[in-house]
Write a protein that holds these residues in place. Sequence first.
Motif, PDB file in Angstrom:
ATOM      1  N   GLU A 168      34.928  44.468  40.175  1.00 23.31           N
ATOM      2  CA  GLU A 168      35.049  45.516  40.204  1.00 23.31           C
ATOM      3  C   GLU A 168      33.887  46.396  40.801  1.00 23.31           C
ATOM      4  O   GLU A 168      33.971  47.348  41.606  1.00 23.31           O
ATOM      5  CB  GLU A 168      35.562  46.385  39.112  1.00 23.31           C
ATOM      6  N   ALA A 171      33.495  45.878  44.503  1.00 19.30           N
ATOM      7  CA  ALA A 171      34.472  46.967  45.196  1.00 19.30           C
ATOM      8  C   ALA A 171      34.118  48.132  45.341  1.00 19.30           C
ATOM      9  O   ALA A 171      34.190  48.872  46.491  1.00 19.30           O
ATOM     10  CB  ALA A 171      35.690  46.603  44.745  1.00 19.30           C
ATOM     11  N   ALA A 176      35.604  51.211  47.205  1.00 19.14           N
ATOM     12  CA  ALA A 176      37.074  51.139  47.119  1.00 19.14           C
ATOM     13  C   ALA A 176      37.250  51.987  45.879  1.00 19.14           C
ATOM     14  O   ALA A 176      36.620  52.250  44.852  1.00 19.14           O
ATOM     15  CB  ALA A 176      37.251  49.528  46.374  1.00 19.14           C
ATOM     16  N   TRP A 179      42.778  52.773  42.663  1.00 20.28           N
ATOM     17  CA  TRP A 179      43.884  51.849  43.233  1.00 20.28           C
ATOM     18  C   TRP A 179      43.865  50.869  44.062  1.00 20.28           C
ATOM     19  O   TRP A 179      44.737  49.832  43.804  1.00 20.28           O
ATOM     20  CB  TRP A 179      44.739  53.133  43.749  1.00 20.28           C
ATOM     21  N   ARG A 180      42.672  50.777  44.640  1.00 17.88           N
ATOM     22  CA  ARG A 180      42.400  49.522  45.722  1.00 17.88           C
ATOM     23  C   ARG A 180      41.884  48.454  44.891  1.00 17.88           C
ATOM     24  O   ARG A 180      42.240  47.331  45.444  1.00 17.88           O
ATOM     25  CB  ARG A 180      41.453  50.176  46.870  1.00 17.88           C
ATOM     26  N   ILE A 181      41.298  48.789  43.876  1.00 19.11           N
ATOM     27  CA  ILE A 181      40.702  47.675  42.929  1.00 19.11           C
ATOM     28  C   ILE A 181      41.762  46.956  42.271  1.00 19.11           C
ATOM     29  O   ILE A 181      41.674  45.715  42.143  1.00 19.11           O
ATOM     30  CB  ILE A 181      39.734  48.494  41.959  1.00 19.11           C
ATOM     31  N   TRP A 183      44.971  46.735  43.278  1.00 21.92           N
ATOM     32  CA  TRP A 183      45.907  45.966  44.196  1.00 21.92           C
ATOM     33  C   TRP A 183      45.213  44.922  45.145  1.00 21.92           C
ATOM     34  O   TRP A 183      45.857  44.103  45.517  1.00 21.92           O
ATOM     35  CB  TRP A 183      46.811  46.867  44.928  1.00 21.92           C
ATOM     36  N   GLY A 184      43.683  45.337  45.488  1.00 22.76           N
ATOM     37  CA  GLY A 184      43.094  44.449  46.102  1.00 22.76           C
ATOM     38  C   GLY A 184      42.093  43.504  45.501  1.00 22.76           C
ATOM     39  O   GLY A 184      41.819  42.571  46.259  1.00 22.76           O
ATOM     40  N   VAL A 185      41.705  43.570  43.973  1.00 18.09           N
ATOM     41  CA  VAL A 185      41.104  42.798  43.477  1.00 18.09           C
ATOM     42  C   VAL A 185      41.748  42.063  42.182  1.00 18.09           C
ATOM     43  O   VAL A 185      41.892  40.769  42.259  1.00 18.09           O
ATOM     44  CB  VAL A 185      39.633  43.635  43.000  1.00 18.09           C
ATOM     45  N   PRO A 188      45.223  40.021  43.226  1.00 18.52           N
ATOM     46  CA  PRO A 188      45.092  38.945  43.794  1.00 18.52           C
ATOM     47  C   PRO A 188      44.236  37.736  42.695  1.00 18.52           C
ATOM     48  O   PRO A 188      44.882  36.510  42.863  1.00 18.52           O
ATOM     49  CB  PRO A 188      44.048  38.901  45.088  1.00 18.52           C
ATOM     50  N   LYS A 191      47.044  36.156  40.442  1.00 18.73           N
ATOM     51  CA  LYS A 191      48.467  35.440  40.936  1.00 18.73           C
ATOM     52  C   LYS A 191      49.069  34.557  40.189  1.00 18.73           C
ATOM     53  O   LYS A 191      50.022  34.555  39.708  1.00 18.73           O
ATOM     54  CB  LYS A 191      48.119  35.156  42.444  1.00 18.73           C
TER      55      LYS A 191
END
Length: 275
Positions: A168, A171, A176, A179-181, A183-185, A188, A191
């Motif tokens: 984080e 990012a 970032a 919100w981007r952290i 869904w983007g970090v 994924p 998963k």
Amino acid sequence: MTKRLTFPKAAIAVGAALLAVLWLVPLLWALITSLKPETETTRTPITWLPSAPTSAAYQSVLDQGSILRWFVNSTVVAVLVTVLTLLVSVLAAYGFSRTTFPGRKVIFGVVIAGILVPPQVLIVPLFQEMSSLGLVDTYWGVVLPQVVAPVMVFVLKKFFDGVSRDYEDAARVDGATRWRIVWGVMVPMSKPILVAVGIFTFIGAWNNFLWPFIVTTDPSMMTIPVGLANVQGSYGLRYAQIMASAVLGGLPLLIVYALFQRHVVRGVGDAGIKG
């Protein structure tokens, strides 16, 4: 060097094999019975194998019943419940794990306490709420009360706690947003556990009987479990058709689990390690 087989390991293997057989026998019996002519299902003495296997029971179920409509309803409900539960659980778990706000521990304690509340206790107030909103006999009326899953929030929160904050921080250095952290970090990286949570949620929503039974009165809005209960009542002693309906109802879950078994095992293992 080959590993030495000890008595405890052998006992565990034998016990697991016996449990697997006990689990498979009813499934095999249902499948075999569904392939029997109706006259053979009540014949004595009982025989395992049909004298002349037939798909008449499946044809009758598909022709006379509304099982295809129930399949569509169950699929729509299970998919919506799974997607919304993952969305709500991820956001709630990340909030409890990575943010600080007044009353965070108290609110998280209330969420954990929600695990101890039996769903049956909430049936009456939930039905009154859905009725006042005009959502009885609708997909949303079936879906929305199943979306909140405290146990899933707890599992994901414990997993997020074990993820290093260095990702984080990196990012944020790149500009970032939070919100981007998420869904983007975080998503994924999570998963396997998300797939496991999604599969368990999907199976639970597909198999749920009590709430769909309460909130749906229109036969065209029934899900598979509710529809099968009505089928058993209307078919009477036609055991082959009852078993054919049960096999058809459980087949999608078997396919889903077979496709995602590796992800489920990995996700459960990761959750155990991180938690």
